[in-house]
Scaffold this active site. Structure first.
Site, mmCIF file in Angstrom:
data_model
loop_
_atom_site.group_PDB
_atom_site.id
_atom_site.type_symbol
_atom_site.label_atom_id
_atom_site.label_comp_id
_atom_site.label_asym_id
_atom_site.label_seq_id
_atom_site.Cartn_x
_atom_site.Cartn_y
_atom_site.Cartn_z
ATOM 1 N N HIS A 73 1.957 1.604 -3.475
ATOM 2 C CA HIS A 73 0.800 2.075 -4.250
ATOM 3 C C HIS A 73 0.589 3.573 -4.083
ATOM 4 C CE1 HIS A 73 -3.631 2.839 -4.611
ATOM 5 N NE2 HIS A 73 -3.440 2.184 -5.736
ATOM 6 N N ARG A 76 0.833 -1.205 0.000
ATOM 7 C CA ARG A 76 0.000 0.000 0.000
ATOM 8 C C ARG A 76 0.868 1.255 0.000
ATOM 9 N NH1 ARG A 76 -4.961 1.368 -0.266
ATOM 10 N NH2 ARG A 76 -5.596 -0.826 -0.209
#
Length: 208
Positions: A40, A37
C-alpha cells in the site's frame, strides 16, 4: 472518469484492490497485514516475495510493543512516518540520533558514517528497542556488529535499506544474527517501508 471516494474509505478501497491484484495469494495471518501495508505504501507488489520474516518475528515485535519498547530509526523521515500516538499509548517512544551534533562530531573524528555512530548511541538506551533501518546499510552493518559483541539485543530488527552499495550484503548479514528480523531482500526498501512495517505492527495491536 474518476470515481468519487469518501476520504475515510480510500485506505479501505486500496487494501481491497491490493487483495484483488494479489490474485488469491495467501500469507501467514500475522505477516499479511505487514506485506499488504508495505505494498500500500509503495504500490510495489515485489514485496509480496521479497519480505522475509524470521520465525516468530512478528510475535516478538508485537510482544515488545505491548510491553512499551521503544523504536529506533536511522532517518528522520522514517521517524516522522511512524504513528507516535499509537506507540505512545503503549508506553513507547521513538528515537533517531542521526542529526545529533555529538553524533556528527564523533563520526567526523573517526571518519565513519553518522549512521554507524547513531547505532552506537542507540545501543546505550536502557529500554528494549525495535530497530527500523530503512536507508543506511552501514547502520545495519554496525547493528550487526553491536549484536555480535552483545552490546545490544534488539526486540526486532527491521532491515529494509535501499540502494546499491552494501545494501544486499547488509541485509543478508543481519539475517545471520541471533535476533528476530523482518528484511526486504534485494535492493528495494526505504524509510517509508521501515515506517510502514512499524505502523503495521502498531495497527495490529490497535485492532485487538
Amino acid at each position: 472518469m474518476f470515481e468519487i471516494v469518501n476520504p475515510m474509505d480510500i485506505e479501505k478501497c486500496s487494501f481491497e484492490i491490493i487483495t484483488e491484484l494479489l490474485g488469491g495469494r495467501t500469507f501467514p495471518p500475522e505477516q499479511e497485514p505487514i506485506i499488504k501495508r508495505v505494498i500500500h505504501t509503495t504500490a510495489d507488489f515485489d514485496y509480496a516475495d521479497s519480505l522475509v520474516f524470521s520465525p516468530q518475528a512478528v510475535e516478538r515485535g508485537l510482544e515488545g510493543l505491548k510491553k512499551g519498547c521503544h523504536i529506533v530509526t536511522d532517518t528522520s523521515m522514517a521517524m516522522s512516518g511512524i504513528n507516535k500516538t499509537a506507540l505512545g499509548r503503549l508506553g513507547g517512544q521513538i528515537h533517531c540520533f542521526i542529526a545529533d551534533p555529538d553524533v556528527a562530531e564523533e563520526a567526523k573524528s573517526r571518519n565513519i558514517t553518522r549512521s554507524m555512530v547513531s547505532m552506537e548511541k542507540a545501543a546505550r538506551l536502557e529500554k528494549p528497542c525495535i530497530f527500523a533501518i530503512g536507508n543506511s546499510p552501514t547502520a545495519l552493518m554496525e547493528l550487526y556488529h553491536l549484536i555480535q559483541f552483545q552490546k545490544v539485543n534488539p526486540v526486532l530488527v527491521i532491515g529494509v535499506p535501499v540502494g546499491f552499495v552494501n545494501v544486499v550484503e547488509s541485509k543478508e548479514q543481519i539475517m545471520t544474527a541471533p535476533v528476530p528480523y523482518i528484511v526486504a531482500r534485494g535492493r528495494k526498501g526505504g524509510s517509508s517501508v521501515a515506517a510502514a512495517i512499524c505502523n503495521a505492527l502498531l495497527y495490529q495491536l490497535s485492532a485487538r
